[in-house]
Motif scaffolding. Structure first.
Motif, mmCIF file in Angstrom:
data_model
loop_
_atom_site.group_PDB
_atom_site.id
_atom_site.type_symbol
_atom_site.label_atom_id
_atom_site.label_comp_id
_atom_site.label_asym_id
_atom_site.label_seq_id
_atom_site.Cartn_x
_atom_site.Cartn_y
_atom_site.Cartn_z
ATOM 1 N N PRO A 1 5.293 -3.899 -4.545
ATOM 2 C CA PRO A 1 4.474 -3.757 -3.481
ATOM 3 C C PRO A 1 4.622 -4.992 -2.482
ATOM 4 O O PRO A 1 5.073 -6.051 -3.107
ATOM 5 C CB PRO A 1 3.059 -4.123 -4.085
ATOM 6 N N ASN A 2 4.184 -4.938 -1.309
ATOM 7 C CA ASN A 2 4.350 -6.105 -0.370
ATOM 8 C C ASN A 2 5.723 -6.516 0.056
ATOM 9 O O ASN A 2 5.366 -7.649 0.653
ATOM 10 C CB ASN A 2 3.281 -6.966 -0.946
ATOM 11 N N VAL A 3 6.438 -5.870 -0.160
ATOM 12 C CA VAL A 3 7.770 -6.442 0.138
ATOM 13 C C VAL A 3 8.406 -6.087 1.651
ATOM 14 O O VAL A 3 9.196 -6.549 1.983
ATOM 15 C CB VAL A 3 9.142 -6.067 -0.810
ATOM 16 N N GLY A 4 7.667 -5.006 2.176
ATOM 17 C CA GLY A 4 7.918 -4.601 3.494
ATOM 18 C C GLY A 4 8.599 -3.348 3.391
ATOM 19 O O GLY A 4 9.116 -3.063 4.832
ATOM 20 N N LYS A 5 8.276 -2.450 2.812
ATOM 21 C CA LYS A 5 8.840 -1.124 2.767
ATOM 22 C C LYS A 5 8.116 -0.281 3.986
ATOM 23 O O LYS A 5 8.847 0.514 4.794
ATOM 24 C CB LYS A 5 8.440 -0.272 1.506
ATOM 25 N N SER A 6 6.953 -0.442 4.123
ATOM 26 C CA SER A 6 6.065 0.365 4.961
ATOM 27 C C SER A 6 6.654 -0.125 6.544
ATOM 28 O O SER A 6 6.929 0.592 7.340
ATOM 29 C CB SER A 6 4.646 0.492 4.987
ATOM 30 N N SER A 7 6.853 -1.659 6.714
ATOM 31 C CA SER A 7 7.197 -1.886 7.927
ATOM 32 C C SER A 7 8.764 -1.437 8.185
ATOM 33 O O SER A 7 8.806 -1.203 9.472
ATOM 34 C CB SER A 7 7.301 -3.591 7.648
ATOM 35 N N LEU A 8 9.444 -1.412 7.255
ATOM 36 C CA LEU A 8 10.829 -0.701 7.400
ATOM 37 C C LEU A 8 10.584 0.657 8.268
ATOM 38 O O LEU A 8 11.248 0.956 9.314
ATOM 39 C CB LEU A 8 11.875 -0.685 6.252
ATOM 40 N N LEU A 9 9.926 1.480 7.591
ATOM 41 C CA LEU A 9 9.562 3.010 7.799
ATOM 42 C C LEU A 9 9.034 3.063 9.538
ATOM 43 O O LEU A 9 9.560 3.505 10.322
ATOM 44 C CB LEU A 9 8.609 3.497 7.130
ATOM 45 N N ASN A 10 7.934 2.202 9.629
ATOM 46 C CA ASN A 10 7.585 2.206 11.077
ATOM 47 C C ASN A 10 8.831 1.537 12.232
ATOM 48 O O ASN A 10 8.676 2.301 13.108
ATOM 49 C CB ASN A 10 6.347 1.153 11.180
ATOM 50 N N ILE A 11 9.509 0.542 11.796
ATOM 51 C CA ILE A 11 10.365 0.130 12.606
ATOM 52 C C ILE A 11 11.525 1.205 12.948
ATOM 53 O O ILE A 11 11.965 1.571 14.151
ATOM 54 C CB ILE A 11 11.319 -0.912 12.194
ATOM 55 N N LEU A 12 11.987 1.762 11.844
ATOM 56 C CA LEU A 12 13.340 2.964 11.911
ATOM 57 C C LEU A 12 12.329 4.255 12.489
ATOM 58 O O LEU A 12 13.386 4.849 13.342
ATOM 59 C CB LEU A 12 13.759 3.453 10.476
ATOM 60 N N THR B 1 0.306 1.202 0.258
ATOM 61 C CA THR B 1 0.689 2.617 0.526
ATOM 62 C C THR B 1 0.263 3.033 -0.803
ATOM 63 O O THR B 1 0.834 2.746 -1.958
ATOM 64 C CB THR B 1 2.189 2.711 0.637
ATOM 65 N N ARG B 2 -0.272 4.265 -0.898
ATOM 66 C CA ARG B 2 -0.811 4.722 -2.133
ATOM 67 C C ARG B 2 0.270 6.241 -2.554
ATOM 68 O O ARG B 2 0.093 6.707 -3.428
ATOM 69 C CB ARG B 2 -2.270 5.227 -2.058
ATOM 70 N N ASP B 3 0.672 6.884 -1.307
ATOM 71 C CA ASP B 3 1.069 8.210 -1.584
ATOM 72 C C ASP B 3 2.574 8.088 -0.711
ATOM 73 O O ASP B 3 2.540 7.081 0.347
ATOM 74 C CB ASP B 3 0.141 8.926 -0.855
ATOM 75 N N THR B 4 3.292 8.979 -0.932
ATOM 76 C CA THR B 4 4.578 8.857 -0.249
ATOM 77 C C THR B 4 4.342 9.470 1.154
ATOM 78 O O THR B 4 3.674 10.275 1.475
ATOM 79 C CB THR B 4 5.761 9.906 -0.824
#
Ligand SMILES: Nc1nc2c(ncn2[C@@H]2O[C@H](COP(=O)(O)OP(=O)(O)OP(=O)(O)O)[C@@H](O)[C@H]2O)c(=O)[nH]1
Ligand SMILES: [Mg+2]
Length: 460
Positions: free
Chosen positions: A230-241, A256-259
């Motif tokens: 958690p909290n490493v920046g995965k969703s941030s990456l998705l948003n940027i890409l 993020t709770r779900d894929t």
């Protein structure tokens, strides 16, 4: 020429486009259009002409929209029936209103894929071309588009037709040989002919399946899972890409709770990006399910983007994930480069991390992402996949038919080698021939047809 009842639908994507098209096809297409069109008398105009005028409400006479209307008489049309296309002003309301008017005039709302189904039933396109139309609509990138266009022009059909032709010739030869039993080695000769053709056709099908593996990637996207604690920046990456606020990003671990899946095009490589819930030990039920889904996504992925936080020490979960993905196609991001570094490349060395797998990034100031894109591009275009390779796009139906055909041909080869009577071998041979025919639609059942065409968008 026989024409079916008249159907109508909006053929362009709903939304704010410059123009929207309402299409009619069938016996009374021209007649119905004439009822709603103020301009020339459409029953008198030549085929393949376009006319300026207004669409009116056939009951009240009120003007609905200013349009350009094309008339294409069958059989020189997509469905081989009479077709009217009304180019209206874009925007949902105008197009919907024009559609309502032609329905008022007597047309029936088309089922999804019904235009293409008619094109198929009237022999205008074959089944694999119809399916390619569907792929064309859904093509995610220019490369997938290119392959769909190829197929639409019949690359798969042509190949299959020529294979079936070859098989038919062999069958004919075998018949002839059997009809002239004065030769004493009739059985052996026929058996050899069947064996040779079965082997050659099997080889060709194998090639199609092989080439299509690449095709599949281009249609469905490379399954790419973004994994990490958690909290490493995965969703941030998705948003940027994706260039969108697709996923919620907060400083709270376990956001993020779900894929979350999203298609992106990275330098021509189509990715199906999957953002996952951060992996950690948790007693919380919902989060547990999320974590299980993350692990499942990780196992299925063609490519893994493992995100680490380089401003913190490695944790048990990080080490576990580094181990688990060791043999997979992976890229490891050392994220939060803008913060004071704790993790170094040396720290990671003992975990079997290769130099070219590692990229330092910061989602905050969007650095390192060029390198990430470059890595992705390199891996998938390093000669392994080139656009020239993707001649065929196969869906599950095609693949399964081709596999079954191979199985039948295997039986043929085996039987010929066991000196089984030729008429028995012919059965399997003919079966393979039939199976191939199903791909181009020369031997399909109605039910299957309905199912296939119902997957199309409305108006196609
Ligand atoms: N300083 C800094 N902060 C970042 C960076 N990337 C992400 N963050 C922040 O870290 C926090 C978590 O980011 P998310 O993208 O939600 O992380 P996640 O991995 O999706 O987290 P979970 O959904 O909880 O698994 C947010 O406050 C982000 O703004 C970065 O490169 N530098
Ligand atoms: Mg997240």
């Amino acid at each position: 020429m026989y024409q079916a009842d008249t159907i109508a639908a909006i053929s362009t994507a709903l939304g704010e486009g410059a123009i929207g098209i309402v299409r009619l096809s069938g016996e009374e297409a021209i007649e119905f259009a004439n009822l709603v069109f103020k301009g020339k008398d459409l029953t008198k105009v030549p085929s393949h002409t376009i006319h300026y005028g207004h669409v009116i409400n056939p009951r009240t006479g009120q003007t609905v929209d200013e349009v350009m209307l094309s008339v294409m008489r069958g059989p020189r049309s997509f469905t081989r029936e009479d077709i009217i296309e009304i180019n209206c002003h874009g925007g949902i309301v105008a197009v919907q209103r024009v559609l309502e008017m032609v329905l008022l005039a007597g047309a029936r709302l088309a089922e999804p894929g019904e235009f293409s189904k008619r094109a198929f039933l009237n022999g205008r396109i074959d089944l694999s071309q119809a399916e390619a139309t569907m792929d064309l609509i859904q093509a995610k990138t220019a490369k997938a588009m290119e392959a769909s266009v190829n197929q639409l022009q019949g690359s798969l059909s042509r190949k299959i037709t020529s294979l079936r032709h070859e098989m038919l010739q062999t069958l004919a030869q075998v018949e002839v040989t059997i009809d002239y039993p004065e030769y004493d080695d009739v059985e052996e000769l026929s058996s050899r002919q069947l064996n040779e053709t079965a082997r050659s056709v099997k080889g060709e099908i194998g090639k199609i399946l092989h080439q299509a593996q690449h095709g599949k990637v281009f249609r469905e996207g490379i399954n790419t899972a973004i994994i990490g604690r958690p909290n490493v920046g995965k969703s941030s990456l998705l948003n940027i890409l994706t260039g969108m606020e697709k996923a919620i990003v907060t400083e709270i671990a376990g956001t993020t709770r779900d894929t979350i899946e999203e298609y992106v095009n990275v330098r021509g490589v189509p990715l199906k990006l999957i953002d996952t819930a951060g992996i950690r030990q948790t007693d919380e039920v919902v989060e547990q399910i999320g974590v299980e889904k993350s692990r499942a996504a990780m196992e299925k992925a063609d490519l893994i983007i493992l995100v680490l936080n380089q401003s913190e020490d490695l944790q048990t979960v990080d080490i576990e994930l580094l181990e688990a993905t060791k043999n997979q196609n992976r890229i490891i991001l050392m994220n939060k480069q803008d913060l004071a570094p704790v993790l170094t490349r040396e720290t990671l060395a003992p975990y079997g991390v290769k130099e070219d797998e590692l990229i330092t990034t910061s989602m905050l100031n969007e650095s390192g992402l060029d390198l990430l894109e470059q890595q992705i591009e390199q891996r998938f275009f390093s000669g392994a996949i080139q656009s020239g390779d993707i001649n065929y796009l196969l869906n599950t139906r095609h693949t399964s038919l081709l596999q079954q055909a191979i199985d039948s041909l295997d039986e043929v080869v085996e039987a010929t080698e066991l000196s089984i009577p030729v008429d028995l071998i012919q059965i399997d041979f003919t079966k393979a021939w039939d199976l191939l025919g199903e791909i181009t639609g020369e031997s399909v059942q109605d039910e299957l047809l309905d199912k296939l065409f119902s997957q199309f968008c409305l108006g196609k």
